[in-house]
Motif scaffolding. Sequence first.
Motif, short mmCIF file in Angstrom:
data_model
loop_
_atom_site.label_atom_id
_atom_site.label_comp_id
_atom_site.label_asym_id
_atom_site.label_seq_id
_atom_site.Cartn_x
_atom_site.Cartn_y
_atom_site.Cartn_z
N VAL A 192 -91.12 71.23 -44.05
CA VAL A 192 -90.08 70.19 -44.09
C VAL A 192 -89.79 69.82 -45.55
O VAL A 192 -90.72 69.59 -46.33
N PRO A 193 -88.52 69.76 -45.95
CA PRO A 193 -88.18 69.41 -47.34
C PRO A 193 -88.77 68.06 -47.75
O PRO A 193 -88.82 67.12 -46.95
N GLU A 194 -89.23 67.99 -48.99
CA GLU A 194 -89.75 66.73 -49.50
C GLU A 194 -88.58 65.78 -49.79
O GLU A 194 -87.43 66.19 -49.83
N GLY A 195 -88.91 64.52 -50.03
CA GLY A 195 -87.89 63.51 -50.29
C GLY A 195 -88.18 62.27 -49.49
O GLY A 195 -89.12 62.23 -48.67
N ASN A 196 -87.41 61.23 -49.72
CA ASN A 196 -87.61 59.97 -49.02
C ASN A 196 -87.47 60.21 -47.51
O ASN A 196 -86.38 60.49 -47.02
N SER A 197 -88.57 60.11 -46.80
CA SER A 197 -88.59 60.48 -45.38
C SER A 197 -89.31 59.43 -44.55
O SER A 197 -90.22 58.74 -45.03
N PHE A 198 -88.92 59.35 -43.30
CA PHE A 198 -89.57 58.45 -42.33
C PHE A 198 -90.16 59.33 -41.24
O PHE A 198 -89.44 60.07 -40.57
N TYR A 199 -91.48 59.23 -41.09
CA TYR A 199 -92.22 60.14 -40.22
C TYR A 199 -92.59 59.45 -38.91
O TYR A 199 -92.89 58.26 -38.89
#
Length: 400
Positions: free
Chosen positions: A162-169
């Motif tokens: 999954v691409p990195e970056g500001n993410s909500f898991y």
Amino acid sequence: MQRLALRIRTAGPLSVAEYMREALTHPAQGYYMHHDMLGEKGDFVTSPEISQIFGELIGIWYVSEWMATGKPKTFQLVELGPGRGTLTDDILRVFHQLGSLLNKCNISIHLVEVSPKLSEIQALTLTGENIQPESDDTSSFYMKGTSKTGIPIFWYRTLQDVPEGNSFYLAHEFFDALPIHKFQRTEKGWREVLIDIDPEVPDKLRFVLAPAVTPAAKYFIQDEEPRDHVEVCPDAGVLIQKLACRIEKDGGAALIADYGHDGTKTDTFRGFRNHKLHDVLIAPGTADLTADVDFSYLRRMTQGRVAALGPIAQQEFLKNMGIDVRLQVLLQNSHDVTVREQLIRGYQMLTDPKKMGERFYFFALLPHHRLKSSDKQVNPGHAKSPVSAPIAGFGELLWQ
């Protein structure tokens, strides 16, 4: 069973973790690889399948966190083990309803799924189409599509893709299916619980204790461990470290909901088939295998990189999120007796302490700056920690 028996005869007893991995995710015969195990016709039912309200409140939680972190222009929602896609579908409906708030945000959905069968069902649920796998071997995702509301969706086999970056898991009933090691305290010290063939019944499996200390027993047991029987999930520890590193570096948040405990339970390894408990050693590959999540272990494995909130009982989390108000709104807007009864029944199933209300727990990972307490030495992992930042779902508890 024959494959497992041959492996045991060739290489000796298996750890419980090896057994679970073979039974659940073997490419040819793994339970998760070819079964649609969810729903009334499957082996178990999850909260999103019971009531739309569950997914809606989860969607609101993510929007709340997105707003609290300054409304970043990109919003990657990453779900681990998305089941039939029902939870993501409910979340997407919330995003659509709040379109005026989110219209300047670049939203994308990223699903981590190892099961070919379930990824097909997810695609139909979320896009309404049969999606062909990605033919480009250089792509990090193996499938892509577009939601009914125009949001891009990507499928991956591991979180690493999954691409990195500001993410909500999001991980709902995901960690409980990861392979565990089991350990038993004996007069000679800690011994790992293994799975072997019963010498008196050639086609039957049984639990045995390792005759000597295994590397797993040496590495995973804490010196101060008070319990006599312990389950440890190394895969969960590795995954939590990856999530913590990503959130520390890029921001975002993670919400984990699962069966679990805070380092108190012992033997929780069990199987489910046709909505009933199933002997974990019988017919491997035909039943779900699960163990309660040790949230104290997850908290420890963050290594202080992020703040860990919870675990908090599902009943309390949903009530903090406004489930009672949402139920009343839906009841007022529906005049169908069957629908109203279904809504009430679903609410009771989700919140009743004797049902799911106190059997499931919520646990969150957040950047330290999301908490107003400037003292990072304060341990925010326990629900009663003296931090004052209002975190949706956990807010009321944090003020105690």
